[in-house]
Design a protein around this motif. Sequence first.
Motif, PDB file in Angstrom:
ATOM      1  N   LYS A  37      -6.631   1.129  -5.105  1.00 18.13           N
ATOM      2  CA  LYS A  37      -5.132   1.129  -5.612  1.00 18.13           C
ATOM      3  C   LYS A  37      -5.001  -0.201  -5.672  1.00 18.13           C
ATOM      4  O   LYS A  37      -5.455  -1.323  -5.235  1.00 18.13           O
ATOM      5  CB  LYS A  37      -4.295   1.776  -4.306  1.00 18.13           C
ATOM      6  CG  LYS A  37      -4.525   3.205  -4.084  1.00 18.13           C
ATOM      7  CD  LYS A  37      -3.430   3.666  -2.959  1.00 18.13           C
ATOM      8  CE  LYS A  37      -3.977   5.271  -2.828  1.00 18.13           C
ATOM      9  NZ  LYS A  37      -3.085   5.857  -1.990  1.00 18.13           N
ATOM     10  N   THR A  38      -3.626  -0.621  -6.394  1.00 20.32           N
ATOM     11  CA  THR A  38      -3.129  -1.789  -6.622  1.00 20.32           C
ATOM     12  C   THR A  38      -2.653  -2.444  -5.372  1.00 20.32           C
ATOM     13  O   THR A  38      -2.132  -1.516  -4.342  1.00 20.32           O
ATOM     14  CB  THR A  38      -1.978  -2.021  -7.569  1.00 20.32           C
ATOM     15  OG1 THR A  38      -1.081  -1.468  -7.288  1.00 20.32           O
ATOM     16  CG2 THR A  38      -2.573  -1.329  -9.025  1.00 20.32           C
ATOM     17  N   GLU A  41       0.719  -0.809  -4.576  1.00 18.33           N
ATOM     18  CA  GLU A  41       0.448   0.744  -4.191  1.00 18.33           C
ATOM     19  C   GLU A  41       0.246   0.467  -2.728  1.00 18.33           C
ATOM     20  O   GLU A  41       0.930   1.375  -1.939  1.00 18.33           O
ATOM     21  CB  GLU A  41      -0.701   1.485  -5.029  1.00 18.33           C
ATOM     22  CG  GLU A  41      -0.021   1.591  -6.475  1.00 18.33           C
ATOM     23  CD  GLU A  41      -1.393   2.172  -7.184  1.00 18.33           C
ATOM     24  OE1 GLU A  41      -1.043   3.001  -7.999  1.00 18.33           O
ATOM     25  OE2 GLU A  41      -2.576   1.878  -7.023  1.00 18.33           O
ATOM     26  N   TRP A  42      -0.683  -0.057  -2.440  1.00 21.87           N
ATOM     27  CA  TRP A  42      -1.184  -0.362  -0.975  1.00 21.87           C
ATOM     28  C   TRP A  42       0.323  -0.731  -0.174  1.00 21.87           C
ATOM     29  O   TRP A  42       0.571  -0.232   1.116  1.00 21.87           O
ATOM     30  CB  TRP A  42      -2.159  -1.147  -0.634  1.00 21.87           C
ATOM     31  CG  TRP A  42      -3.585  -0.663  -1.018  1.00 21.87           C
ATOM     32  CD1 TRP A  42      -4.547  -1.235  -1.917  1.00 21.87           C
ATOM     33  CD2 TRP A  42      -3.905   0.557  -0.386  1.00 21.87           C
ATOM     34  NE1 TRP A  42      -5.523  -0.489  -2.028  1.00 21.87           N
ATOM     35  CE2 TRP A  42      -5.381   0.564  -1.009  1.00 21.87           C
ATOM     36  CE3 TRP A  42      -3.585   1.508   0.543  1.00 21.87           C
ATOM     37  CZ2 TRP A  42      -6.085   1.796  -0.639  1.00 21.87           C
ATOM     38  CZ3 TRP A  42      -4.382   2.478   0.804  1.00 21.87           C
ATOM     39  CH2 TRP A  42      -5.887   2.476   0.276  1.00 21.87           C
ATOM     40  N   CYS A 129     -11.823   3.507   1.291  1.00 25.37           N
ATOM     41  CA  CYS A 129     -10.649   2.675   0.819  1.00 25.37           C
ATOM     42  C   CYS A 129     -11.140   1.085   0.747  1.00 25.37           C
ATOM     43  O   CYS A 129     -10.509   0.474  -0.017  1.00 25.37           O
ATOM     44  CB  CYS A 129      -9.427   2.972   1.013  1.00 25.37           C
ATOM     45  SG  CYS A 129      -9.006   2.606   2.966  1.00 25.37           S
TER      46      CYS A 129
END
Length: 164
Positions: A37-38, A41-42, A129
């Motif tokens: 994720k960007t 987003e995180w 992740c």
Amino acid sequence: MGKKLLIAFLFVIVGCKGVSQEDKDLAQKEEVYPITKTEAEWRAELTDMEFYVLRKASTENAFTSDLLDNKEKGTYVCAACATPLFRSENKFNSGTGWPSFDQEIEGNIAYDVDYKIGYPRTEEHCATCGGHLGHVFNDGPRNTTGKRHCINGVALDFIPDGNP
């Protein structure tokens, strides 16, 4: 005076790390994880402290984790993506101030070397992740694995046994 200058010069030469022979492609290679994720987003999904630890590889203060004294049976999962990382039967009190485990759930943790404090340490990441979890040391219980996975509690969520 000449001896002291020569010794100082030798220390400088030995202490210098040459980079001309390093593989620049390896140094710039970034690990790709199944969940990517960007940063935005995180940030939207994690608390400030979770983001600080999981995405910026920081460390929470010792003895501040709600999970430190947790003695329930269950599974510790990544706070970012819910990947199962550790089982409660592998948790032990290391006295360090962070949740500690003598073994991980195999295949769910990725390892790297961290030189941030001047010497190499084995850093642990979620294999799904890439979230920073903590470090593993060879000073754990001798009667089991001898490992101490020293994990930031904020990087974990706890799922009690019997809960989906």
